[in-house]
Design a protein around this motif. Structure first.
Motif, short mmCIF file in Angstrom:
data_model
loop_
_atom_site.label_atom_id
_atom_site.label_comp_id
_atom_site.label_asym_id
_atom_site.label_seq_id
_atom_site.Cartn_x
_atom_site.Cartn_y
_atom_site.Cartn_z
N GLU A 59 0.83 -1.21 0.00
CA GLU A 59 0.00 0.00 0.00
C GLU A 59 0.86 1.25 0.00
OE1 GLU A 59 -4.27 -1.08 2.14
OE2 GLU A 59 -2.83 0.22 3.15
N ALA A 60 1.84 1.28 0.88
CA ALA A 60 2.69 2.47 1.00
C ALA A 60 3.51 2.70 -0.27
CB ALA A 60 3.62 2.33 2.21
N GLY A 61 4.03 1.63 -0.85
CA GLY A 61 4.82 1.77 -2.07
C GLY A 61 4.00 2.29 -3.23
N VAL A 62 2.79 1.77 -3.38
CA VAL A 62 1.92 2.23 -4.47
C VAL A 62 1.55 3.70 -4.29
CG1 VAL A 62 -0.38 1.95 -5.48
CG2 VAL A 62 1.04 -0.06 -5.05
N LEU A 63 1.16 4.07 -3.07
CA LEU A 63 0.79 5.46 -2.82
C LEU A 63 1.96 6.40 -3.06
CD1 LEU A 63 -1.38 4.92 0.38
CD2 LEU A 63 -2.22 5.49 -1.91
N SER A 64 3.15 5.99 -2.66
CA SER A 64 4.33 6.82 -2.88
C SER A 64 4.67 6.93 -4.36
CB SER A 64 5.53 6.25 -2.11
OG SER A 64 5.31 6.31 -0.72
N ALA A 65 4.55 5.84 -5.09
CA ALA A 65 4.83 5.88 -6.53
C ALA A 65 3.85 6.80 -7.25
CB ALA A 65 4.77 4.47 -7.11
N MET A 66 2.59 6.78 -6.85
CA MET A 66 1.61 7.64 -7.51
C MET A 66 1.82 9.11 -7.16
SD MET A 66 -1.96 5.47 -7.63
CE MET A 66 -2.25 5.59 -5.87
N ALA A 67 2.52 9.37 -6.06
CA ALA A 67 2.87 10.75 -5.72
C ALA A 67 4.07 11.24 -6.53
CB ALA A 67 3.18 10.86 -4.23
N ARG A 68 4.78 10.31 -7.19
CA ARG A 68 5.96 10.66 -7.97
C ARG A 68 5.72 10.65 -9.47
NH1 ARG A 68 10.85 9.83 -5.34
NH2 ARG A 68 11.72 10.95 -7.14
N ASP A 97 11.61 2.00 -2.81
CA ASP A 97 11.73 0.88 -1.87
C ASP A 97 10.49 0.97 -0.98
OD1 ASP A 97 12.16 -0.81 0.26
OD2 ASP A 97 14.06 0.06 0.86
N PRO A 98 9.56 0.02 -1.09
CA PRO A 98 8.29 0.17 -0.38
C PRO A 98 8.43 0.16 1.14
CG PRO A 98 8.46 -2.01 -1.33
CD PRO A 98 9.61 -1.22 -1.87
N THR A 99 9.48 -0.49 1.67
CA THR A 99 9.68 -0.46 3.12
C THR A 99 10.08 0.94 3.55
OG1 THR A 99 10.36 -2.78 3.04
CG2 THR A 99 10.77 -1.58 5.07
N GLN A 100 10.95 1.59 2.80
CA GLN A 100 11.28 2.98 3.09
C GLN A 100 10.02 3.85 3.01
OE1 GLN A 100 14.41 3.95 0.28
NE2 GLN A 100 15.99 3.62 1.82
N ALA A 101 9.19 3.61 2.01
CA ALA A 101 7.96 4.39 1.87
C ALA A 101 7.05 4.23 3.08
CB ALA A 101 7.22 3.98 0.60
N ALA A 102 6.93 2.98 3.56
CA ALA A 102 6.06 2.71 4.71
C ALA A 102 6.64 3.33 5.98
CB ALA A 102 5.87 1.22 4.89
N VAL A 103 7.95 3.26 6.15
CA VAL A 103 8.57 3.84 7.35
C VAL A 103 8.46 5.35 7.31
CG1 VAL A 103 10.76 4.16 8.57
CG2 VAL A 103 10.04 1.88 7.85
N ALA A 104 8.56 5.97 6.14
CA ALA A 104 8.36 7.41 6.05
C ALA A 104 6.97 7.80 6.52
CB ALA A 104 8.59 7.88 4.61
N MET A 105 5.96 7.01 6.14
CA MET A 105 4.60 7.27 6.60
C MET A 105 4.48 7.04 8.10
SD MET A 105 2.29 5.63 3.54
CE MET A 105 2.45 6.20 1.85
#
Length: 218
Positions: free
Chosen positions: A103-112, A203-211
């Motif tokens: 979820e976090a990776g997809v949301l972050s990618a769509m923000a980019r 990196d979706p784990t980085q994206a999730a930890v940022a959230m």
């Protein structure tokens, strides 16, 4: 006068491969700073060596739930597997926010980027990922998902990089403006792949930890 220390972010690798956990831990070093929350990376000892099938994903759900229940001190949890196993269950077991890396990776990618691509470890993973993205309602933004054909254990190593670059370039050719690494084991590859492709690599784990950091600090 400083307030109480923020509660820790607990990142759980649901497979039992400690080398994967070490790679995740190293990739998260940039998020650790004085006065910030501790970021703990744990290995689920009860998990398979790699979460590579639907059966593997289902098998770790209850152990993940028990781990969450044992950590009432946590400020947030991150489930570091791209299938987001146990996400719904864990969210019912704790008042702390629980983030899944898909979820976090997809949301972050769509923000980019307008459209994104996903690198999966195997063809068998793609069906699980598509079902999750269908529930998220984001398939119209998906340029494509392609498989490396490697194991979770091998996905972060040098031998996998040539295949990773080949698949990443194919996804850019499909129209992806951002690429998501569809396995937590690929964490060590992010910066190198971004340089090779000249495109954002998530990196979706980085994206999730940022959230999770945002949730804990706010």
């Amino acid at each position: 006068m400083s307030g109480p220390a923020p509660r820790p972010i607990v990142v759980v690798n649901p497979n039992s491969n400690t080398a994967v956990t070490a790679g995740i831990d190293a990739a998260l070093a940039v998020f650790r700073f004085p006065g910030g929350p501790a970021i703990e990376c744990l290995t689920l000892a009860e998990g398979p060596f790699g979460v590579e099938s639907q059966r593997d994903a289902e098998a770790v759900v209850l152990p993940l739930g028990r781990l969450v229940e044992r950590r009432p001190d946590a400020g947030a949890f991150v489930i570091a597997c791209y299938s987001d196993p146990g996400l719904d269950l864990c969210r019912t077991l704790t008042p702390a926010p629980v983030f899944g890396i898909q979820e976090a990776g997809v949301l972050s990618a769509m923000a980019r980027a307008d459209r994104f691509g996903v690198v999966a470890i195997s063809e068998a993973s793609i069906g699980r990922h598509l079902r999750s993205m269908r529930r998220m309602g984001v398939l119209e933004r998906l340029a494509g998902e392609r498989a490396l054909g490697v194991s979770v254990a091998d996905s972060g190593g040098d031998a996998a990089f040539a295949a990773l670059e080949r698949v990443g370039r194919a996804l850019v050719g499909d129209g992806a403006g951002a690429i998501i690494l569809g396995c937590a084991g690929m964490a060590p590859q992010r910066a190198r792949l971004a340089d090779a492709l000249g495109a954002p690599v998530i990196d979706p784990t980085q994206a999730a930890v940022a959230m999770a950091l945002g949730a804990v600090l706010a």
